[in-house]
Design an enzyme around this catalytic site. Structure first.
Site, PDB file in Angstrom:
ATOM      1  N   LYS A   1       0.860  -1.187   0.000  1.00 60.28           N
ATOM      2  CA  LYS A   1       0.000   0.000   0.000  1.00 60.28           C
ATOM      3  C   LYS A   1       0.897   1.239   0.000  1.00 60.28           C
ATOM      4  O   LYS A   1       1.434   1.633   1.032  1.00 60.28           O
ATOM      5  CB  LYS A   1      -0.931  -0.001   1.211  1.00 60.28           C
TER       6      LYS A   1
ATOM      7  N   LYS B   1      -3.357  -2.533   7.548  1.00 60.31           N
ATOM      8  CA  LYS B   1      -2.470  -1.421   7.892  1.00 60.31           C
ATOM      9  C   LYS B   1      -1.380  -1.879   8.864  1.00 60.31           C
ATOM     10  O   LYS B   1      -1.616  -2.714   9.733  1.00 60.31           O
ATOM     11  CB  LYS B   1      -3.276  -0.267   8.519  1.00 60.31           C
TER      12      LYS B   1
ATOM     13  N   LYS C   1      -6.286  -8.520  -2.198  1.00 56.14           N
ATOM     14  CA  LYS C   1      -7.434  -8.622  -3.096  1.00 56.14           C
ATOM     15  C   LYS C   1      -7.642 -10.078  -3.498  1.00 56.14           C
ATOM     16  O   LYS C   1      -6.675 -10.827  -3.654  1.00 56.14           O
ATOM     17  CB  LYS C   1      -7.208  -7.792  -4.369  1.00 56.14           C
TER      18      LYS C   1
END
Length: 738
Positions: A138, A380, A356
């Protein structure tokens, strides 16, 4: 010259033009191929000097033959003229945010949810039992939506609220890892690519060094630097900062997406999603212009997220190389653990892992909630923590006189930056921590942005550690401070306090107030310290000669500052009211108030009850306004501003609060989450001004739920009750339309 000679010359010129055209095409291909190898593959195929020679030759030919210049030429990445503003644009396919996970239990709960959803829609149990995940880093940057028409980049937009973003095409074109033309023979009519623009760490550190040398404020982190860079109006500045880009999503919008006036769910608009169920219908929806296009597009469509990433790389994009296929959630955890520890070795910042489902068919079947895709989640990283020592405690005084204690720390690395200060907020937080100078403390970054003290180790406290108490006198002016009833904040009430004066002037010159270009914090500090300015009214008495006595101030700059101050005299009454800095009066409240009280005289004469009668204005705001105008020094300030020619009235006729338009009369709203630009109070005020009512909880009587980022359980309840949801932009549209 004979006709034969004329014809020979014409043929010769035509041949020369054809040869030049061919050379231009050849040069473009060479430069584009070299750029792709350098910026995307990180594998240069040409020496820099050779690349520069080819680039200059292409530039010279396009200058000599402007008819050969096209928008996708590599020479056209940077425009010559700065933009004047950014235009809001609607995304054909919404940019959804991702649900967040913070622990293994959150990931397991997410897997359980999508598997239950899959069972409910009749998905085969074998597929549900043996999913395959794609894990990607990310990237901590700014999301972009890129649109290509017939293979050529025509638009780059910010994420915005997911439905509307800002058109920043000129800036996007400067990012070398974003192709201006796709390397895709016979591409679909429209291709949309989503990804993250970011600032590499070495570029970020160099940029901050340059800003420090120039006496400019430093960027807090690479994410802020990337966002600030993308919002530069001058693309030439953007080009110098060398942003990079990773692509992560490919969309092929259907005809319905291109003609829709309201965005629908992504799976209803995207060929890649629809094709998983009915490829023939999807190809028909694309409006392909040739048989070759139909064959090229529909026979090579990716079936998985992994294949989508590979296709993105094939057509010219940089895709993060650290992606990984993970057969099970246990493999996902290993990937997460690896990068949670290894992220600081990367040349860019990351703040988690995106997981995903690999199957696009399964993605299409699972679909979306009102906020998130059901088939993806962001795991996260835990906020990074560090142990350090409190060296001292200082106090900042803000424009409202609030004293904020700040811990001065032994410098320590935290989330990729050096931290030497942490906010202590107020008296209550100090008491809760029982903080002593000399204490060992654990610090972390709240939201990985704002450093704060998480824990104190009293057992490690040295014998000479000193307890701390907030000062009884203002550190800026020496006057006694007070502790207002029912407030945790300690305040200085001396209106002449230099810190309050500086804060008031900085607020006055700000973009949402008087918008005085060229007058920033450093200049304000000099003006106050030299005694040239003691109130905002003093700005309008400044002369070029006075400004020339300041550091780094030349005649030309001084003239610009004086002109910018004079220009602000015509700012509307609503901006003036906001600029006065009255507590609790935000920019939206100021607009509401100046509609009801179109002159300063009317507002000064109003009672608290009169002000509170205005829709959206509560008793706290009303009382604050009355108290401000009752202060003699503020009366004097208004007189000085009036004498300086500042607008203290508007041309419209005053409208009694009871007769103001109430287009939302009878409608009940609930707010949830963080809105992109409006505070809760501002949104509540606007709705109230239009006659609507805002309540705290969702019920059958609720007409609309206004949804921002990180919405809570109210969103789920609204979905159960079938209550319409509005984004901030849709709320603003509703107010404008009515």
């Amino acid at each position: 010259m004979s006709n034969l000679e004329h014809e020979a010359e014409r043929v010769e010129m035509a041949a020369a033009t054809t040869e030049i055209r061919q050379r231009v095409l050849e040069l473009r291909q060479l430069v584009q191929r070299a750029s792709y190898a350098y910026y995307v593959l990180d594998a240069p195929i040409l020496e820099d000097v050779v690349y520069d020679q080819l680039y200059r030759e292409l530039q010279d030919l396009e200058t000599q033959y402007p008819e050969l210049l096209t928008p996708d030429s590599p020479t056209q990445r940077v425009g010559e003229q700065p933009a004047t503003q950014f235009v809001s644009v609607q995304h054909r396919i919404p940019l959804y945010s991702l649900e967040n996970a913070f622990a293994v239990a959150d990931m397991q709960a997410w897997q359980d949810r999508w598997q239950r959803q899959g069972q409910a829609i009749g998905e085969q149990s074998a597929t549900l039992r043996s999913p395959e995940y794609v894990c990607e880093l990310k990237i901590d940057g700014s999301a972009l939506a890129l649109t290509y028409e017939n293979g050529v980049l025509v638009r780059g937009a910010t994420r915005g609220d997911g439905v509307y973003g800002e058109d920043i095409t000129a800036n996007v074109r400067t990012i070398r890892s974003i192709p201006l033309r796709l390397d895709w023979p016979d591409p679909p009519p429209i291709v949309e690519v989503r990804g993250e623009a970011f600032l590499p760490l070495d570029v970020f550190h160099r940029l901050n060094q340059e800003r420090e040398q120039a006496g400019e404020s430093l960027f807090a982190n690479p994410r802020n630097a990337a966002a600030g860079t993308l919002r530069q109006l001058d693309a030439r500045i953007v080009a110098k900062r060398r942003l990079d880009f990773f692509a992560y999503t490919l969309h092929l919008p259907l005809a319905s997406a291109r003609s829709a006036t309201q965005p629908a769910a992504a799976q209803q608009l995207d060929l890649l999603a629809v094709a998983q169920s009915d490829p023939a219908v999807a190809a028909q929806q694309l409006d392909l212009s040739s048989a070759s296009q139909a064959e090229s597009v529909t026979t090579h469509l990716p079936q998985t997220q992994w294949q989508s990433l590979e296709l993105l790389q094939q057509i010219g994009f940089r895709v993060n190389p650290h992606r990984q296929l993970c057969p099970t959630l246990a493999d996902v955890r290993q990937y997460y653990d690896h990068w949670n520890h290894g992220r600081l070795d990367l040349p860019y910042m990351t703040d988690g892992v995106v997981v995903k489902l690999n199957s696009l068919r399964l993605q299409e079947h699972l679909g979306f909630t009102q906020k998130f895709p059901r088939w993806a989640i962001a795991w996260k990283y835990e906020p990074e923590q560090a142990v350090t020592e409190v060296l001292n405690i200082s106090v900042n005084v803000g424009r409202t006189g609030a004293l904020t204690p700040v811990a001065e720390l032994r410098p320590v690395q935290l989330a990729g930056t050096t931290v030497s200060r942490a906010t202590l907020h107020n008296r209550d937080r100090l008491a809760e921590l029982d903080l002593h100078i000399g204490d060992k403390v654990v610090i972390h970054k709240a939201g990985e942005i704002i450093p704060e003290i998480l824990q104190v180790f009293p057992e490690l406290r040295p014998a000479d550690a000193r307890p701390y108490q907030l000062p009884t006198h203002c550190p800026e002016c020496g006057q006694p401070v007070v502790q207002p009833v029912d407030e945790a904040v300690t305040r200085c009430l001396n209106v002449s306090c230099p810190a309050i004066v500086r804060g008031a002037i900085v607020h006055w010159v700000g973009r949402d107030a008087m918008d005085i270009d060229g007058v920033g914090e450093k200049l304000v500090r000099q003006l106050v310290d030299r005694g040239l300015v003691n109130s905002v009214a003093d700005l309008y008495r400044l002369t070029v000669a006075q400004l020339l006595t300041l550091e780094r101030m030349g005649n030309k700059l001084a003239e610009k500052v004086v002109a910018a101050i004079a220009k602000s005299q015509s700012r509307p009454w609503s901006r003036v009211l906001y600029g006065l800095g009255i507590r609790h009066v935000g920019s939206v409240n100021a607009q509401v108030l100046t509609t009801a009280f179109p002159s300063v005289e009317r507002l000064m004469a109003a009672s608290a009850e009169d002000i509170e009668a205005v829709h959206g204005i509560g008793p706290e705001i009303a009382q604050s306004i009355v108290q401000w105008f009752q202060t003699p020094a503020n009366h004097s300030l208004i007189e000085q501003l009036s004498a300086a020619g500042v607008q203290l009235a508007q041309d419209t006729v005053a409208v009694p609060p009871s007769q103001l338009p109430q287009p939302l009369a009878g409608k009940t709203f609930v707010l949830t989450g963080t809105l992109p630009t409006l505070s809760r109070d501002e949104a509540r005020s606007m709705i109230g001004q239009a006659g609507g009512k805002v309540t705290d909880s969702v019920s059958k009587k609720t007409d609309f739920l206004v949804v921002g980022a990180d919405a809570g359980s109210k969103l789920d309840k609204a979905g159960q009750l079938g209550i319409p949801c509005l984004s901030e932009s849709q709320l603003l549209e509703l107010l404008e339309e009515t």
